[in-house]
Design a protein around this motif. Structure first.
Motif, mmCIF file in Angstrom:
data_model
loop_
_atom_site.group_PDB
_atom_site.id
_atom_site.type_symbol
_atom_site.label_atom_id
_atom_site.label_comp_id
_atom_site.label_asym_id
_atom_site.label_seq_id
_atom_site.Cartn_x
_atom_site.Cartn_y
_atom_site.Cartn_z
ATOM 1 N N GLN A 162 37.333 29.856 42.824
ATOM 2 C CA GLN A 162 37.254 30.709 43.796
ATOM 3 C C GLN A 162 37.305 30.422 45.284
ATOM 4 N N PHE A 193 29.054 30.559 41.413
ATOM 5 C CA PHE A 193 29.766 32.051 41.640
ATOM 6 C C PHE A 193 29.133 32.678 42.933
ATOM 7 N N GLN A 194 29.808 33.220 43.866
ATOM 8 C CA GLN A 194 29.179 33.708 44.857
ATOM 9 C C GLN A 194 30.129 35.122 45.291
ATOM 10 N N THR A 195 29.541 36.131 45.981
ATOM 11 C CA THR A 195 30.342 37.140 46.609
ATOM 12 C C THR A 195 30.018 37.296 47.895
ATOM 13 N N HIS A 251 36.602 28.447 36.211
ATOM 14 C CA HIS A 251 36.581 29.282 37.173
ATOM 15 C C HIS A 251 37.000 28.757 38.455
ATOM 16 N N PHE A 258 36.491 42.468 41.924
ATOM 17 C CA PHE A 258 36.563 41.749 40.849
ATOM 18 C C PHE A 258 36.003 42.471 39.586
ATOM 19 N N ASN A 297 37.244 30.444 49.178
ATOM 20 C CA ASN A 297 36.495 30.898 50.408
ATOM 21 C C ASN A 297 37.400 31.291 51.430
ATOM 22 N N ASP A 302 37.157 39.121 45.386
ATOM 23 C CA ASP A 302 35.824 39.023 44.940
ATOM 24 C C ASP A 302 35.091 40.465 45.287
ATOM 25 N N SER A 303 35.318 41.440 46.098
ATOM 26 C CA SER A 303 34.973 42.629 46.311
ATOM 27 C C SER A 303 35.368 43.478 45.143
ATOM 28 N N ARG A 355 39.484 34.435 49.499
ATOM 29 C CA ARG A 355 38.429 35.241 48.608
ATOM 30 C C ARG A 355 39.147 35.810 47.121
ATOM 31 N N GLN A 356 39.845 35.141 46.737
ATOM 32 C CA GLN A 356 40.393 35.329 45.476
ATOM 33 C C GLN A 356 39.776 34.552 44.356
ATOM 34 N N ILE A 357 39.494 35.240 43.321
ATOM 35 C CA ILE A 357 38.914 34.635 42.233
ATOM 36 C C ILE A 357 39.660 34.698 40.948
#
Length: 952
Positions: A436, A390-392, A434, A493, A438, A490-491, A441-443
């Motif tokens: 995600q 996972f990353q943001t 999960h 979520f 890139n 992601d911003s 940028r949808q999770i």
């Protein structure tokens, strides 16, 4: 002293020799060579006069007189055990064993025993080996040194060990009584550190470690600490004085870094090196030193190491730059033998950058990864494992420049618990999944995500009767799934809105079937399937209320009239409320196999001897009810809503909207009652060819699978025949090239509808229109080639293609091959680790003419056409070129993310250069190889932020 003459004569004979002292050495005594006291004998010369033999009858008789109790009765007075003897005050506590492979001689004047050739001395836990050892039994001092071999080089250097502590030396002296020694040219190894000293003094067992262990202390002058194994180290930390406690600590005085024997200006007033073997808490030196125009000077990898118990290691590090950029990293590794192993990594990055107007901005984000694997031997029916990533804010893509990270479009995670129930013949899986993107940028997170399923169960198999009875072949299978899905950017979520928009669903279905053999060659299988889906939310449709009107003036009366042209746009939203739908289908399938063979009398082209065709036709009759008018009996929710009920003005009554659309398990099929036939034909083509090399016949697959399928619906009024799908795949040149083809044929004509501005099928057959059974709608294909040197050798040397049966063993073999230098037998050996991949995707579509009466056209599109090169080129044993990836996309006409690196092995150093021109980043370093002193390096690099700044 006749007994001494005998011993001298024996030791002068070349060959293997060994001896032992029972009580140790005592000054002015002959304890090493006697078992009981002997009467005084007048002293005589040890060596006989010239011309006389070393042995004579007198000496032998005298020796017999002394040692034989019959001839000398006085010796009987000294019989008894060793406990009856009085030990000398300066004797040793244990025997000293010594041996030599070449020869041994005794100097009685100096009280020395000289051992030559692979000599060894053993005293308690102390062991000494060398080519020449001098043992002084008077002073308890042993001296060891090497001897020149046939080439004049020193061989058999002294090797000293005391328990688990050992070192080598150029020359050494050691006192068994005081346990002290002087060493010249000593070399001590602690893990990967070599401590080379000039003159050293060491004391055995001077430091008490615990109740059973004592450590030595070494005081050394002009020592160098290095990880270089060369006799003359290429680098190291030179100190004038040092105190070394093996396996514990090294304390040094003023010292400086030395490279290739040349001192550098880098000095340390003092220092210490932990020399503990195994795990211990300690400081982690920076792994890299950096300079960035935007970030300033910085350190990477500085931190602390914490061992947590016997099974867990914790490592906390940080990267810091003077202008404000920093990274905090935590790494946990754990392992339990025969149980499980895993690692957890978490980092927070705050990356500083400047925009075109030199405004200071910070890109912040977190990155988390967890990998856990359970040993297969831990539990037979329970397993827990997987990986989470996972990353943001795309922090990894911003900071890491490797091809694998830069080209990763989707990040996926899967962590599951698996439990099997052997008695119930079922399995349960539950966990978290999960994904995600890139790019968008949808999770999307599915948690909990559980599934339960049974194996194929035959409930009537154990009843009495023949095993071939049809009711014993009756089977059923049950599946169920419970899933919750959260989705968002992601911003945002981790907000309440994500929880509010979550979807919840439960699905279960059961299938019952029976397999029968009819007329020997046909397999008939009736089947029934029932499925239920429950949702915690349903989708409500409504108009947004944005009315659109037109003002119309009557040309005759001049009256102004307002006409409404639109009631608004249809919107939808999920609202809480339990609702469900059900599906039911029943059918029966009939399948068989047909075989065809053609045998040629003579060998044809390429040794062709015959052809074989296997055809597997299958026909199934199926029934499903009408779902367009169905309603949920729990919530009274209709399965479908006609669009004109929501928008009476512009709604299409033929278009159906479902409250269950776009949810986890989908919506029911939007079809009326259906009774139809599904057909499929699978084909396999093989050829029998003559192998000239082995003089044998071989079967070669021409087409591995060519399938045709379609359907016919009895209940429809029009367009009863579906499109016909056809596909197949094969491979050429023993797997070098793979070909996949797909085609769609339509038995009906397609025409352009100007009202809907779309192409639709009409109830006019192609036969009536064009006198053809069907027409091509689209045709697509993929040609992929993966070229390696190993496959080229297999192709031209006639080797059989290998099939991987054990994946874990295959991966282990590949790792061993990657760490092995190939013998350069030809020019292809240089490219043994290279692979060239080419991918070509195309699609042909029928472009329906918009003008009635004109012919349709076929449009050809190239979807993808790219070539990629990756691998390693081992130019020499020390030079290698690594190509992470470099390619060219012929469709977009651009180079695809090249990543190149060059590596030069400098024995204990390594020079490395990497370059990613698409990101305008590079890295150059000359560094000590990974180890205790790998913080010694000279880096020059440019990160992505600095690279982007060059184009502003």
């Amino acid at each position: 002293m006749p007994i001494l003459c005998l011993i001298v004569a024996m030791t002068l004979v070349p060959g293997s020799a060994q001896g032992s002292s029972e009580f140790g050495f005592a000054r002015n005594s002959l304890a090493p060579f006697q078992q009981r006291p002997a009467p005084a004998v007048p002293a005589q010369d040890t060596l006989p006069p010239p011309g006389k033999p070393a042995f004579n009858t007198d000496s032998i008789a005298r020796l017999q007189l002394i040692t034989d109790p019959v001839l000398n009765p006085d010796t009987a007075r000294f019989s008894g055990t060793t406990a009856d003897f009085r030990m000398s005050a300066d004797s040793l506590d244990a025997p000293v064993d010594y041996a030599a492979q070449d020869s041994m001689w005794v100097d009685f004047v100096k009280e020395e025993i000289h051992l030559y050739g692979a000599a060894s001395v053993q005293y308690q836990a102390i062991s000494l080996k060398a080519n020449h050892i001098v043992l002084n039994y008077g002073s308890n001092i042993v001296f060891a040194e090497p001897l020149p071999d046939s080439t004049g080089q020193a061989a058999g250097i002294p090797e000293f060990s005391d328990g688990g502590q050992a070192f080598t030396a150029r020359e050494m002296r050691y006192n068994f009584k005081t346990r002290k020694g002087i060493v010249y040219g000593t070399t001590t190894t602690q893990d990967d550190i070599y401590v080379r000293g000039g003159k050293s003094k060491f004391i055995s067992g001077a430091v008490q470690v615990d109740d059973t262990t004592r450590n030595d202390i070494i005081y050394t002058q002009d020592a160098i600490f290095t990880t270089c194994s060369a006799e003359h180290p290429h680098f190291g930390i030179r100190t004038r004085r040092a105190k070394v406690i093996p396996n514990k600590l090294a304390v040094i005085g003023p010292s400086n870094l030395e490279i290739m024997g040349v001192p550098t200006p880098l000095w340390l007033p003092f220092g210490f090196f932990p020399l503990k073997s195994g795990r211990s808490t300690g400081l982690l030196f920076p792994s890299d030193y950096q300079y960035s125009p935007q970030w300033g000077f910085g350190l990477q990898g500085v931190g602390w190491f914490f061992p947590l118990g016997e099974h867990v290691n914790l490592q906390a590090t940080a990267d810091y730059y003077l202008k404000g950029t920093y990274t905090l990293n935590t790494s946990v590794a754990y392992v339990r033998r025969y149980k499980y192993r895993g690692n957890f990594n978490a980092s927070f990055k705050s990356l500083r950058r400047e925009d075109a107007e030199l405004n200071e901005l910070f890109d912040k984000g977190i990155s988390i990864s967890w990998s856990h694997r359970q040993d297969q031997r831990a539990h037979p029916t329970f397993n827990f494992g997987g990986s989470l990533n996972f990353q943001t804010n795309l922090v990894d893509q911003r900071f890491i420049n490797t091809f694998e990270v830069a080209s990763q479009n989707v990040i996926r995670s899967s962590m599951n618990i698996n439990k099997t129930f052997p008695k119930l013949k079922s399995a349960l899986t539950a966990g978290l999944n999960h994904s995600q993107s890139n790019q968008t940028r949808q999770i999307t997170v599915n948690f909990p995500d559980a599934a339960f399923q049974t194996q194929t169960i035959y409930p009537l198999r154990n009843l009495p009767g023949k095993q071939t009875a049809w009711w014993k072949k009756l089977s059923f299978r049950y599946r169920s799934a419970l899933r919750t899905e959260f989705s968002g950017a992601d911003s945002t979520f981790f907000t309440q809105a994500t929880l509010d928009d979550g979807q919840y669903g439960f699905q279960h279905n059961m299938t019952a079937a029976v397999s029968l053999n009819v007329l020997k060659y046909f397999n008939v299988s009736p089947n029934i399937t029932y499925e239920e889906v429950y949702y915690g939310k349903t989708r409500d449709y409504a108009l947004d209320g944005n009315l659109q009107t037109d003002t119309i003036i009557d040309p005759f009366t001049g009256e102004l009239r307002i006409d409404t042209t639109s009631l608004g746009t249809i919107t939808n939203a999920l609202n809480p409320g339990l609702a469900s739908f059900r599906e039911f289908s029943a059918g029966v399938s009939v399948s068989t196999q047909l075989f065809g063979k053609v045998r040629f009398r003579r060998k044809g082209l390429f040794g062709l001897m015959g052809l074989r065709h296997v055809m597997k036709p299958s026909i199934s009759f199926g029934f499903s009810p009408d779902y367009t008018r169905a309603r949920d009996f729990i919530s009274d929710t209709p399965y479908f809503i006609p669009e004109d009920e929501i928008d009476p003005l512009n709604g299409n009554p033929e278009r159906l909207l479902s409250p269950f659309a776009n949810q986890i398990f989908g919506a029911p099929p939007s079809s009326e009652r259906r009774l139809g036939i599904n057909y499929s034909i699978a084909n396999l083509f093989e050829a029998k060819v003559w192998n000239k090399k082995d003089s044998t016949e071989q079967n070669v697959k021409l087409f591995q699978n060519i399938g045709i399928n379609g359907s016919y619906d009895f209940t429809r009024d029009t367009l009863k025949w579906s499109v016909i799908s056809m596909g197949g795949n094969t491979q050429f040149f023993k797997g070098l090239t793979r070909l996949n083809l797909r085609a769609v044929f339509d038995p009906y004509v397609s025409r352009f509808d100007p009202e809907t501005n779309s192409v639709r099928r009409v109830d006019v057959s192609v036969w009536d229109s064009k006198r053809a059974p069907f027409q091509l709608s689209n045709f697509s294909g993929t040609i992929s080639t993966n070229l390696t040197v190993a496959k080229i050798r297999q192709l031209f040397q006639g080797e059989e293609e290998e099939f991987v049966e054990d994946l874990a063993d295959e991966r282990r073999k590949r790792r061993e091959e990657e760490n092995t230098l190939f013998e350069e037998t030809d020019i292809l050996s240089l490219f043994e680790r290279f692979s060239i991949r080419h991918n070509f995707n195309f699609r042909m579509e029928r472009d329906v003419s918009r003008v009635p009466g004109t012919r349709d056209t076929i449009r050809f599109n190239t979807l993808a056409n790219s070539i990629e090169l990756r691998g390693q080129l081992q130019l020499t044993n020390n030079w290698s070129v690594n190509i992470g990836s470099i390619g060219y996309d012929f469709t977009s006409k651009r180079v695809t993310y090249p990543f190149l690196s060059f590596v030069r092995d400098l024995h204990c150093w390594e020079m490395r250069f990497s370059w990613a021109p698409q990101r305008n980043t590079y890295s150059f370093s000359i560094a000590v190889k990974p180890g205790t002193l790998d913080f010694i390096n000279v880096p020059v690099n440019q990160n992505r932020y600095d690279g982007g700044q060059l184009f502003n």
